[in-house]
Design a protein around this motif. Sequence first.
Motif, PDB file in Angstrom:
ATOM      1  N   ARG A 155       0.881  -1.723  -0.169  1.00 30.93           N
ATOM      2  CA  ARG A 155      -0.070   0.141   0.251  1.00 30.93           C
ATOM      3  C   ARG A 155       0.931   1.524   0.267  1.00 30.93           C
ATOM      4  NH1 ARG A 155      -3.685  -1.278   5.011  1.00 30.93           N
ATOM      5  NH2 ARG A 155      -5.340   0.544   4.114  1.00 30.93           N
ATOM      6  N   ILE A 156       2.041   1.017  -0.221  1.00 33.74           N
ATOM      7  CA  ILE A 156       3.009   2.081   0.291  1.00 33.74           C
ATOM      8  C   ILE A 156       2.827   2.458  -1.405  1.00 33.74           C
ATOM      9  CG2 ILE A 156       5.248   3.254   0.326  1.00 33.74           C
ATOM     10  CD1 ILE A 156       6.209   0.945   2.297  1.00 33.74           C
ATOM     11  N   ARG A 157       2.828   4.421  -1.549  1.00 29.88           N
ATOM     12  CA  ARG A 157       2.813   4.947  -2.939  1.00 29.88           C
ATOM     13  C   ARG A 157       3.693   5.573  -2.965  1.00 29.88           C
ATOM     14  NH1 ARG A 157      -3.559   6.621  -3.073  1.00 29.88           N
ATOM     15  NH2 ARG A 157      -3.931   6.336  -0.912  1.00 29.88           N
ATOM     16  N   CYS A 158       4.901   6.023  -2.629  1.00 30.07           N
ATOM     17  CA  CYS A 158       6.097   6.237  -2.789  1.00 30.07           C
ATOM     18  C   CYS A 158       6.996   5.674  -2.596  1.00 30.07           C
ATOM     19  CB  CYS A 158       5.456   8.062  -2.138  1.00 30.07           C
ATOM     20  SG  CYS A 158       6.073   7.737  -0.060  1.00 30.07           S
ATOM     21  N   PRO A 159       7.833   6.721  -2.962  1.00 32.18           N
ATOM     22  CA  PRO A 159       9.566   6.677  -2.958  1.00 32.18           C
ATOM     23  C   PRO A 159       9.675   6.199  -1.099  1.00 32.18           C
ATOM     24  CG  PRO A 159       9.920   7.877  -4.288  1.00 32.18           C
ATOM     25  CD  PRO A 159       8.397   7.727  -3.649  1.00 32.18           C
ATOM     26  N   VAL A 160      10.555   5.079  -0.149  1.00 30.00           N
ATOM     27  CA  VAL A 160      11.027   4.891   0.763  1.00 30.00           C
ATOM     28  C   VAL A 160      12.406   4.898   1.387  1.00 30.00           C
ATOM     29  CG1 VAL A 160      11.008   3.045   2.391  1.00 30.00           C
ATOM     30  CG2 VAL A 160       9.160   3.831   1.384  1.00 30.00           C
ATOM     31  N   TRP A 161      13.287   5.791   1.781  1.00 27.60           N
ATOM     32  CA  TRP A 161      14.660   6.320   1.565  1.00 27.60           C
ATOM     33  C   TRP A 161      14.988   5.537   3.042  1.00 27.60           C
ATOM     34  CZ3 TRP A 161      17.255   8.130   6.113  1.00 27.60           C
ATOM     35  CH2 TRP A 161      18.602   8.285   5.349  1.00 27.60           C
ATOM     36  N   ALA A 162      16.288   4.337   3.196  1.00 27.08           N
ATOM     37  CA  ALA A 162      16.222   3.769   4.995  1.00 27.08           C
ATOM     38  C   ALA A 162      17.551   4.270   4.468  1.00 27.08           C
ATOM     39  CB  ALA A 162      15.536   2.436   5.453  1.00 27.08           C
ATOM     40  N   GLY A 163      17.990   5.327   6.635  1.00 23.20           N
ATOM     41  CA  GLY A 163      19.352   4.819   6.602  1.00 23.20           C
ATOM     42  C   GLY A 163      19.466   4.687   8.050  1.00 23.20           C
ATOM     43  N   VAL A 164      20.928   3.373   7.923  1.00 24.97           N
ATOM     44  CA  VAL A 164      21.003   2.815   9.504  1.00 24.97           C
ATOM     45  C   VAL A 164      22.785   2.632   9.358  1.00 24.97           C
ATOM     46  CG1 VAL A 164      21.284   0.500   7.945  1.00 24.97           C
ATOM     47  CG2 VAL A 164      20.712   0.852  10.221  1.00 24.97           C
ATOM     48  N   GLY A 165      23.275   2.451  10.596  1.00 25.70           N
ATOM     49  CA  GLY A 165      24.480   2.756  10.989  1.00 25.70           C
ATOM     50  C   GLY A 165      24.798   0.990  11.238  1.00 25.70           C
ATOM     51  N   SER A 166      26.091   0.593  10.244  1.00 28.26           N
ATOM     52  CA  SER A 166      26.571  -0.353   9.375  1.00 28.26           C
ATOM     53  C   SER A 166      26.759  -1.465  11.696  1.00 28.26           C
ATOM     54  CB  SER A 166      28.061  -0.803   9.034  1.00 28.26           C
ATOM     55  OG  SER A 166      28.803  -0.150   9.854  1.00 28.26           O
ATOM     56  N   GLU A 167      27.104  -0.665  12.888  1.00 31.21           N
ATOM     57  CA  GLU A 167      27.295  -0.740  13.766  1.00 31.21           C
ATOM     58  C   GLU A 167      26.432  -0.966  14.488  1.00 31.21           C
ATOM     59  OE1 GLU A 167      30.260  -2.273  13.290  1.00 31.21           O
ATOM     60  OE2 GLU A 167      30.293  -2.068  11.346  1.00 31.21           O
ATOM     61  N   ASP A 168      25.197  -0.387  14.185  1.00 33.64           N
ATOM     62  CA  ASP A 168      23.541  -0.785  14.687  1.00 33.64           C
ATOM     63  C   ASP A 168      23.573  -1.835  15.443  1.00 33.64           C
ATOM     64  OD1 ASP A 168      21.399   0.260  16.249  1.00 33.64           O
ATOM     65  OD2 ASP A 168      21.107   1.038  14.427  1.00 33.64           O
ATOM     66  N   VAL A 194      23.575   2.234   4.089  1.00 37.76           N
ATOM     67  CA  VAL A 194      24.233   1.871   5.755  1.00 37.76           C
ATOM     68  C   VAL A 194      25.635   2.379   6.224  1.00 37.76           C
ATOM     69  CG1 VAL A 194      25.761   0.034   6.665  1.00 37.76           C
ATOM     70  CG2 VAL A 194      23.316  -0.655   4.472  1.00 37.76           C
ATOM     71  N   TYR A 195      25.357   3.481   6.952  1.00 35.82           N
ATOM     72  CA  TYR A 195      26.518   4.351   7.098  1.00 35.82           C
ATOM     73  C   TYR A 195      27.564   3.641   7.692  1.00 35.82           C
ATOM     74  CZ  TYR A 195      23.014   7.593   5.273  1.00 35.82           C
ATOM     75  OH  TYR A 195      22.253   8.513   4.656  1.00 35.82           O
ATOM     76  N   GLN A 223      26.013  14.184   9.559  1.00 31.80           N
ATOM     77  CA  GLN A 223      25.705  15.118   8.370  1.00 31.80           C
ATOM     78  C   GLN A 223      25.163  14.572   7.131  1.00 31.80           C
ATOM     79  OE1 GLN A 223      29.840  17.962   8.397  1.00 31.80           O
ATOM     80  NE2 GLN A 223      28.302  19.072  10.098  1.00 31.80           N
ATOM     81  N   ARG A 224      26.219  13.092   6.899  1.00 29.02           N
ATOM     82  CA  ARG A 224      25.543  12.379   5.972  1.00 29.02           C
ATOM     83  C   ARG A 224      23.787  11.949   5.994  1.00 29.02           C
ATOM     84  NH1 ARG A 224      31.182   9.664   5.339  1.00 29.02           N
ATOM     85  NH2 ARG A 224      32.412  10.535   4.639  1.00 29.02           N
ATOM     86  N   ALA A 225      23.500  12.079   6.915  1.00 31.66           N
ATOM     87  CA  ALA A 225      22.329  11.113   6.899  1.00 31.66           C
ATOM     88  C   ALA A 225      21.625  12.423   6.437  1.00 31.66           C
ATOM     89  CB  ALA A 225      21.686  10.687   8.068  1.00 31.66           C
ATOM     90  N   TRP A 226      21.433  13.378   7.273  1.00 36.45           N
ATOM     91  CA  TRP A 226      20.814  14.739   7.100  1.00 36.45           C
ATOM     92  C   TRP A 226      20.881  15.330   5.188  1.00 36.45           C
ATOM     93  CZ3 TRP A 226      16.484  17.144   8.773  1.00 36.45           C
ATOM     94  CH2 TRP A 226      16.578  17.834   8.510  1.00 36.45           C
ATOM     95  N   ARG A 227      22.005  15.590   5.190  1.00 39.00           N
ATOM     96  CA  ARG A 227      21.695  15.962   3.853  1.00 39.00           C
ATOM     97  C   ARG A 227      21.349  14.649   2.383  1.00 39.00           C
ATOM     98  NH1 ARG A 227      27.890  17.470   5.074  1.00 39.00           N
ATOM     99  NH2 ARG A 227      28.122  15.139   4.076  1.00 39.00           N
ATOM    100  N   ASP A 228      21.187  13.575   2.774  1.00 40.15           N
ATOM    101  CA  ASP A 228      20.767  12.206   1.573  1.00 40.15           C
ATOM    102  C   ASP A 228      19.009  12.735   2.327  1.00 40.15           C
ATOM    103  OD1 ASP A 228      22.787  11.567   1.114  1.00 40.15           O
ATOM    104  OD2 ASP A 228      22.560   9.522   2.620  1.00 40.15           O
ATOM    105  N   ILE A 229      18.210  12.916   3.552  1.00 40.89           N
ATOM    106  CA  ILE A 229      17.106  13.418   3.496  1.00 40.89           C
ATOM    107  C   ILE A 229      16.584  14.988   2.803  1.00 40.89           C
ATOM    108  CG2 ILE A 229      15.276  14.225   5.759  1.00 40.89           C
ATOM    109  CD1 ILE A 229      16.884  11.695   7.006  1.00 40.89           C
TER     110      ILE A 229
END
Length: 241
Positions: A155-168, A194-195, A223-229
């Motif tokens: 039912r998702i009707r738009c692009p989805v962007w996800a970010g996560v830390g590699s060591e999370d 994956v950051y 900072q990179r994640a904010w720029r990506d958003i």
Amino acid sequence: MTMVTTRTVEYPADGMTMIGHLALPAGTGRRPAVLIGPEGPGLNDFQRRRADALAELGYVALAFDLHGGRWISDPQEMLARVMPLLDDPDRMRGIGHAALDVLLAEPRTDPERIAAIGYGTGGAIALELGRDGVDLRAIGTVNGLVTGRPGEAARIRCPVWAGVGSEDPIMPPERRDSFAAEMQAAGVDWRLVVYGGAQHAFHHPTVGHAVLPGVAHHPQQAQRAWRDIVGLLAECVPVQE
């Protein structure tokens, strides 16, 4: 810097009175709008500044509340409230829809151009709004890679962007994999970044109290994640004068 105006908004959700932070861009016309969901501890000044920053870029932005105006500093108390919430998609959707109603009630909001982003619990809520079929233009989630009920991601009707830390350790590789599989099976336009070297809540500045193991700030990746958003929003809900 453009003149941003802000105000506190109170609204009912999840059996309590939520206290959100609404930031409006300069001008008088309708603008694309963004819901911003906070990390598990709740809404604090850092989250409010995210809304202000998006308003400076031209968005109507609402940083929504999770805990009735509280920011929960004790990790165990926070988990006791958040873990049952994360296990209850309908409760998450209720919190998200209540905030969405506030955003839609703002005359500056263009109801045809709304995005939802969030961090941790707030990101999970943004995803659940998508799974509930809300007409969003973009969904962004950092560290909130929850997998939904079977089939509902269709039912998702738009692009989805996800970010996560590699060591999370809270969002380990198997969690990422199940999220990716769900999005792919549903035919969603999705991305997962994956950051490297980052742990859980890497995007949030260090706080002056005990935190859960595996939680640490990573300024460069934050900072990179904010720029990506911001890039996601520029692509999917550009601010048009």
